[in-house]
Design a protein around this motif. Sequence first.
Motif, PDB file in Angstrom:
ATOM      1  N   GLN A  39       5.892  -5.398  -6.099  1.00 56.79           N
ATOM      2  CA  GLN A  39       5.297  -4.368  -5.226  1.00 56.79           C
ATOM      3  C   GLN A  39       5.078  -4.894  -3.806  1.00 56.79           C
ATOM      4  OE1 GLN A  39       2.174  -3.277  -7.859  1.00 56.79           O
ATOM      5  NE2 GLN A  39       3.238  -1.437  -8.584  1.00 56.79           N
ATOM      6  N   GLN A  40       4.958  -6.224  -3.691  1.00 56.29           N
ATOM      7  CA  GLN A  40       4.778  -6.795  -2.347  1.00 56.29           C
ATOM      8  C   GLN A  40       6.017  -6.592  -1.471  1.00 56.29           C
ATOM      9  OE1 GLN A  40       3.807 -10.867  -3.272  1.00 56.29           O
ATOM     10  NE2 GLN A  40       1.747 -10.364  -3.981  1.00 56.29           N
ATOM     11  N   TYR A  41       7.145  -6.218  -2.106  1.00 57.42           N
ATOM     12  CA  TYR A  41       8.384  -6.024  -1.347  1.00 57.42           C
ATOM     13  C   TYR A  41       8.516  -4.603  -0.795  1.00 57.42           C
ATOM     14  CZ  TYR A  41      10.270 -10.565  -2.722  1.00 57.42           C
ATOM     15  OH  TYR A  41      10.482 -11.907  -2.884  1.00 57.42           O
ATOM     16  N   MET A  42       7.652  -3.702  -1.247  1.00 58.30           N
ATOM     17  CA  MET A  42       7.746  -2.289  -0.857  1.00 58.30           C
ATOM     18  C   MET A  42       7.731  -2.147   0.667  1.00 58.30           C
ATOM     19  SD  MET A  42       8.136   0.428  -2.523  1.00 58.30           S
ATOM     20  CE  MET A  42       8.174   2.160  -2.183  1.00 58.30           C
ATOM     21  N   GLY A  43       8.745  -1.465   1.202  1.00 52.70           N
ATOM     22  CA  GLY A  43       8.792  -1.204   2.647  1.00 52.70           C
ATOM     23  C   GLY A  43       9.357  -2.350   3.469  1.00 52.70           C
TER      24      GLY A  43
END
Length: 479
Positions: A413-417
Amino acid sequence: MSKREKIIIPADEINKQKEIINRIKQRNDFDIQRSGRNKLAMIVTYGCQQNENDSERLRGMLRDMGYHFTEDKEEADLILYNTCCVRENAELKVFGNIGALKHLKTRKPHLLIGICGCMMQQEHIVKQIKKKYKHVDMVFGTHTLYRFPEVLEKAMNETYTVIDILNTDGYIVEDIPIHREGSVKAWVSIMYGCNNFCSYCIVPYVRGRERSRNPKDIIDEITQLVSEGYKEITLLGQNVNSYGKDLNEEIDFADLLKMVNDVSGIKRIRFMTSHPKDISDKLIKAMSECENVCEQLHLPFQAGSNKVLDMMNRKYTKEKYLEIISKVKAAIPGVALTSDVIVGFPGETNEDFEETLDVIRQVEFDSLFTFIYSPRKGTPAEKMEDVLSKEEKQANFQKLLDIQNEISLKKNQQYMGRIVEVLVEGYSKNNPEVLTGRTRTGKIVNFVGNEKMIGTLINVRINEVQTWSLAGQVVEEDL
Ligand code: SAH
Ligand code: SF4
Ligand code: F3S
């Protein structure tokens, strides 16, 4: 450590095999002309990247003999199983597959069947094959892979099972033909064997002692690969951190990593596997300074309890492992961490297992390779006694998976965006409309793009996140 005389197989022994390759090629060409159909070989590979790399050598030799390749056993003229024995289920699969070939061999008597690899380095297995699997034509081990042409030629001429196994500490063989799996990433073995004798592990018994290839041979191979267009190189060994200890020149793994980093045109470097007992500050520094070394480390910890680690003969403690991880995280921002874990080692209690969960929660690995302990014949752990029942081990295993899946999703989720650099490998196997590749941290990224992108580095903005993969859109300027 005393330096052993390194045994390198002499060039004339390799040339002898090359002559046999040519003889088989003439024979195959003759058959192909007569029958009007290609000779087809099928290789099935089990186990680790070391075995995959060996299979690429087998494929190289077969290609030079004039074989084409198939994945359909019905049409194959030759089937080779390159086996693994690290856990029992790997062995059971092989026996199942070989047994099932009996009927095929009766229907197609010209079919040649071979078994090779780690499993064949165990005497009791070879005995079993001789006794129960008489339809097998060839058996050879990890140390005799380079003599496959000789074994095959014999098997073509004889009706008995040709067996070529050598019990040795092993040696280095350079210059075996190779036919690699893809054209973007390549594996390069930098050393063979293992000296660690972790008490559960069969690998040192079937792969021999640690022996490092000469740095010049490694760099020449990598330079050649990069000139052919390969972008990513993974350096392979059971314990790459002890690279160079057996060489006469002063060189360690950190030095080698720097040399590989300097190969002109190389884009990405990975390596596996590292042993925590041999990770040095020098290596962590080299990883952080070498711009082509990816921000990724696979560092197996196996268990969190110091008692279990000691019984496993791992030679580090939980505290030492966590200290290394802190150093790595501090030196390499955004580093992706992965590990191997064994659940249910003999003597492991539920309290010990909690220590394993504690490591997992503290480190927050990006992903884990998890295994239930499997006793291996001839290893010290085989004689150790269990505390937990099979059901308790299974329940702990499931608990570990559930916790890790949550962590893996959270990490992704830290990769989102974010915009990430992706090395495009090809079309996705699950969806041929979609391209797939990996980030420097080893995350799978799926996205829509065009064929020309394969083999290149492009920027993708992540807009979808799952436990095992990411998805996104190619950033405008790369279109
Ligand atoms: N040399 C590497 C990998 C060796 S095998 C290393 O030391 O990390 C890959 C993994 O298989 C090991 O890390 C271990 O987690 C697992 N493994 C090895 N022997 C096993 C056994 N007997 N039962 C269950 N898992 C095992
Ligand atoms: Fe097996 Fe241990 Fe060697 Fe890895 S380091 S191959 S687990 S003996
Ligand atoms: Fe298996 Fe041999 Fe690799 S036992 S894990 S294939 S070294």
